[in-house]
Design a protein around this motif. Structure first.
Motif, PDB file in Angstrom:
ATOM      1  N   CYS A  47       0.827  -1.199   0.000  1.00  0.00           N
ATOM      2  CA  CYS A  47       0.000   0.000   0.000  1.00  0.00           C
ATOM      3  C   CYS A  47       0.868   1.260   0.000  1.00  0.00           C
ATOM      4  N   ILE A  48       0.443   2.233  -0.774  1.00  0.00           N
ATOM      5  CA  ILE A  48       1.131   3.522  -0.873  1.00  0.00           C
ATOM      6  C   ILE A  48       0.271   4.557  -0.154  1.00  0.00           C
ATOM      7  N   CYS A  49       0.834   5.283   0.780  1.00  0.00           N
ATOM      8  CA  CYS A  49       0.060   6.247   1.566  1.00  0.00           C
ATOM      9  C   CYS A  49       0.546   7.670   1.331  1.00  0.00           C
ATOM     10  N   ASP A  93       3.368  14.013  -1.044  1.00  0.00           N
ATOM     11  CA  ASP A  93       2.924  14.545  -2.342  1.00  0.00           C
ATOM     12  C   ASP A  93       2.008  13.519  -2.997  1.00  0.00           C
ATOM     13  N   GLY A  94       0.726  13.886  -3.144  1.00  0.00           N
ATOM     14  CA  GLY A  94      -0.243  12.953  -3.709  1.00  0.00           C
ATOM     15  C   GLY A  94       0.065  12.559  -5.137  1.00  0.00           C
ATOM     16  N   ALA A  95       0.602  13.487  -5.944  1.00  0.00           N
ATOM     17  CA  ALA A  95       0.925  13.179  -7.337  1.00  0.00           C
ATOM     18  C   ALA A  95       2.042  12.144  -7.411  1.00  0.00           C
ATOM     19  N   VAL A  96       3.009  12.243  -6.503  1.00  0.00           N
ATOM     20  CA  VAL A  96       4.086  11.256  -6.459  1.00  0.00           C
ATOM     21  C   VAL A  96       3.518   9.876  -6.124  1.00  0.00           C
ATOM     22  N   ALA A  97       2.630   9.819  -5.136  1.00  0.00           N
ATOM     23  CA  ALA A  97       2.033   8.535  -4.752  1.00  0.00           C
ATOM     24  C   ALA A  97       1.232   7.937  -5.908  1.00  0.00           C
ATOM     25  N   LEU A 126       3.683  -0.223  -8.267  1.00  0.00           N
ATOM     26  CA  LEU A 126       4.320  -0.369  -6.962  1.00  0.00           C
ATOM     27  C   LEU A 126       3.337  -0.631  -5.826  1.00  0.00           C
ATOM     28  N   GLY A 127       2.025  -0.645  -6.098  1.00  0.00           N
ATOM     29  CA  GLY A 127       1.082  -0.959  -5.038  1.00  0.00           C
ATOM     30  C   GLY A 127      -0.251  -0.267  -5.192  1.00  0.00           C
ATOM     31  N   LEU A 128      -1.082  -0.415  -4.150  1.00  0.00           N
ATOM     32  CA  LEU A 128      -2.394   0.216  -4.089  1.00  0.00           C
ATOM     33  C   LEU A 128      -2.256   1.627  -3.530  1.00  0.00           C
ATOM     34  N   VAL A 129      -3.046   2.561  -4.046  1.00  0.00           N
ATOM     35  CA  VAL A 129      -3.033   3.916  -3.525  1.00  0.00           C
ATOM     36  C   VAL A 129      -4.471   4.377  -3.301  1.00  0.00           C
ATOM     37  N   LEU A 130      -4.715   5.046  -2.172  1.00  0.00           N
ATOM     38  CA  LEU A 130      -6.020   5.637  -1.874  1.00  0.00           C
ATOM     39  C   LEU A 130      -5.907   7.118  -2.175  1.00  0.00           C
ATOM     40  N   ARG A 131      -6.652   7.560  -3.189  1.00  0.00           N
ATOM     41  CA  ARG A 131      -6.452   8.923  -3.680  1.00  0.00           C
ATOM     42  C   ARG A 131      -7.784   9.567  -4.029  1.00  0.00           C
ATOM     43  N   SER A 132      -7.841  10.890  -3.912  1.00  0.00           N
ATOM     44  CA  SER A 132      -9.043  11.640  -4.278  1.00  0.00           C
ATOM     45  C   SER A 132      -9.409  11.368  -5.734  1.00  0.00           C
ATOM     46  N   GLN A 133     -10.708  11.270  -5.997  1.00  0.00           N
ATOM     47  CA  GLN A 133     -11.162  10.934  -7.337  1.00  0.00           C
ATOM     48  C   GLN A 133     -10.735  11.961  -8.374  1.00  0.00           C
ATOM     49  N   TRP A 134     -10.618  13.256  -7.965  1.00  0.00           N
ATOM     50  CA  TRP A 134     -10.208  14.264  -8.940  1.00  0.00           C
ATOM     51  C   TRP A 134      -8.811  13.993  -9.470  1.00  0.00           C
ATOM     52  N   ASP A 135      -7.980  13.301  -8.667  1.00  0.00           N
ATOM     53  CA  ASP A 135      -6.599  13.067  -9.068  1.00  0.00           C
ATOM     54  C   ASP A 135      -6.439  11.806  -9.904  1.00  0.00           C
ATOM     55  N   VAL A 136      -7.328  10.824  -9.741  1.00  0.00           N
ATOM     56  CA  VAL A 136      -7.137   9.546 -10.434  1.00  0.00           C
ATOM     57  C   VAL A 136      -8.123   9.307 -11.563  1.00  0.00           C
ATOM     58  N   VAL A 137      -9.142  10.159 -11.704  1.00  0.00           N
ATOM     59  CA  VAL A 137     -10.169   9.899 -12.707  1.00  0.00           C
ATOM     60  C   VAL A 137      -9.582   9.864 -14.120  1.00  0.00           C
TER      61      VAL A 137
END
Length: 302
Positions: free
Chosen positions: A188-190, A222-226, A234-245
């Motif tokens: 997991c990536i945090c 840094d969310g963009a780095v994650a 490299l793993g699972l990331v929990l991220r805001s939908q605006w960043d991953v959509v």
């Protein structure tokens, strides 16, 4: 007599850490600003600011003048707004502060469109890690996450769910998690941001809720780095939908555990209560609200 420029001078110093920063805000040289400050102090017969080798700070008299100055300048701005005819173009300055990631990726393109609609407006965008409550001198602030402060008028621009994602390659190699208990077997990536406890995830499904302590394999502020680490398998990331959509639309990330809801982080437009009636701020609020539209289960930043 104290002039409009005197009030601008002192209020700029009050939100700046140095004469050079205040000078940049006012568009003058440091030498010219220092001379104006000394002249004002001599005229008033009081010391308004103390200086040392590292910083500039207002005295008690200076802070009082700055506070009254902000009130008077705001009243003058509101009067100017109210005297403009309805068909007159908006003018003046809008100072907006926002988080780095959202500001760069989503807000900046919207402000470019807004600027073309209102060419007489000067727009100042200040990006920082924690725009609220740091930027009390701004006309409006974009804040992501919960807020409770009656001195600001809060308008929700997007509900902003958090989505758990991974790359197709990672999921092919490691399997797809279906339930919270599956996450212990995954990398997991945090993201550590806004002083949140980034390794404590809250999940809900129907009437069932649970919280998990995550032991991250990778961690960044840094969310963009994650997000990019997740795109690099490299793993699972929990991220805001605006960043991953966009990443999901492009196929570089896949959303998993879609039946589970993670804690949301609403995107707010915060306006100091005293500025809520400004025509240009209301125009900005309306524009941003209408530009961020719901499309299915995703937000479309069109």
């Amino acid at each position: 007599m104290i002039t409009f420029s005197d009030l601008e001078l002192v209020t700029s110093i009050s939100v700046s850490g140095s004469l050079s920063e205040a000078a940049r805000k006012l568009g003058v040289t440091t030498a010219a600003l220092s001379m104006r400050l000394r002249k004002l102090e001599k005229q008033l017969g009081m010391k308004l600011a103390s200086r040392d080798a590292r910083r500039l700070a207002l005295t008690e008299d200076g802070e009082r003048m700055a506070e009254e100055g902000r009130r008077l300048l705001q009243a003058l701005e509101e009067l100017s707004d109210s005297m403009v005819a309805d068909d007159e173009r908006l003018q003046g300055v809008i100072r907006l502060s926002a988080p780095f990631g959202f500001g760069r990726l989503r807000l900046a393109p919207l402000l470019a469109r807004f600027a073309k609609l209102h060419p007489k407006l000067r727009i100042e965008l200040d990006l920082r890690e924690t725009p609220w409550p740091d930027r009390n001198n701004c006309d409006a602030v974009i804040h992501i996450g919960p807020i409770n402060d009656s001195s600001w008028t809060a308008q929700v621009l997007a509900s902003n769910e958090r989505w758990l994602c991974a790359s197709p390659v990672y999921l092919k190699q490691n399997g797809t998690p279906r339930a919270p208990q599956d996450l212990a077997a995954h990398r997991c990536i945090c993201i550590r941001e806004n002083d949140e406890n980034a390794t404590y995830w809250h999940l809900r499904k129907d009437n069932e809720s649970t919280s998990l302590r995550i032991f991250p394999s990778m961690l960044s502020n840094d969310g963009a780095v994650a997000r990019r680490w997740a795109e690099q398998d490299l793993g699972l990331v929990l991220r805001s939908q605006w960043d991953v959509v966009d990443s999901i639309a492009q196929g570089t990330l896949v959303r998993v555990m879609v039946n589970w809801q993670f804690a949301t982080a609403p995107i707010f437009l915060l306006i100091p209560t005293r500025k809520n009636r400004s025509r240009k701020i209301q125009a900005l609020a309306t524009f941003l609200s209408e530009s961020i539209k719901t499309k299915g289960t995703e937000k479309s930043f069109s």
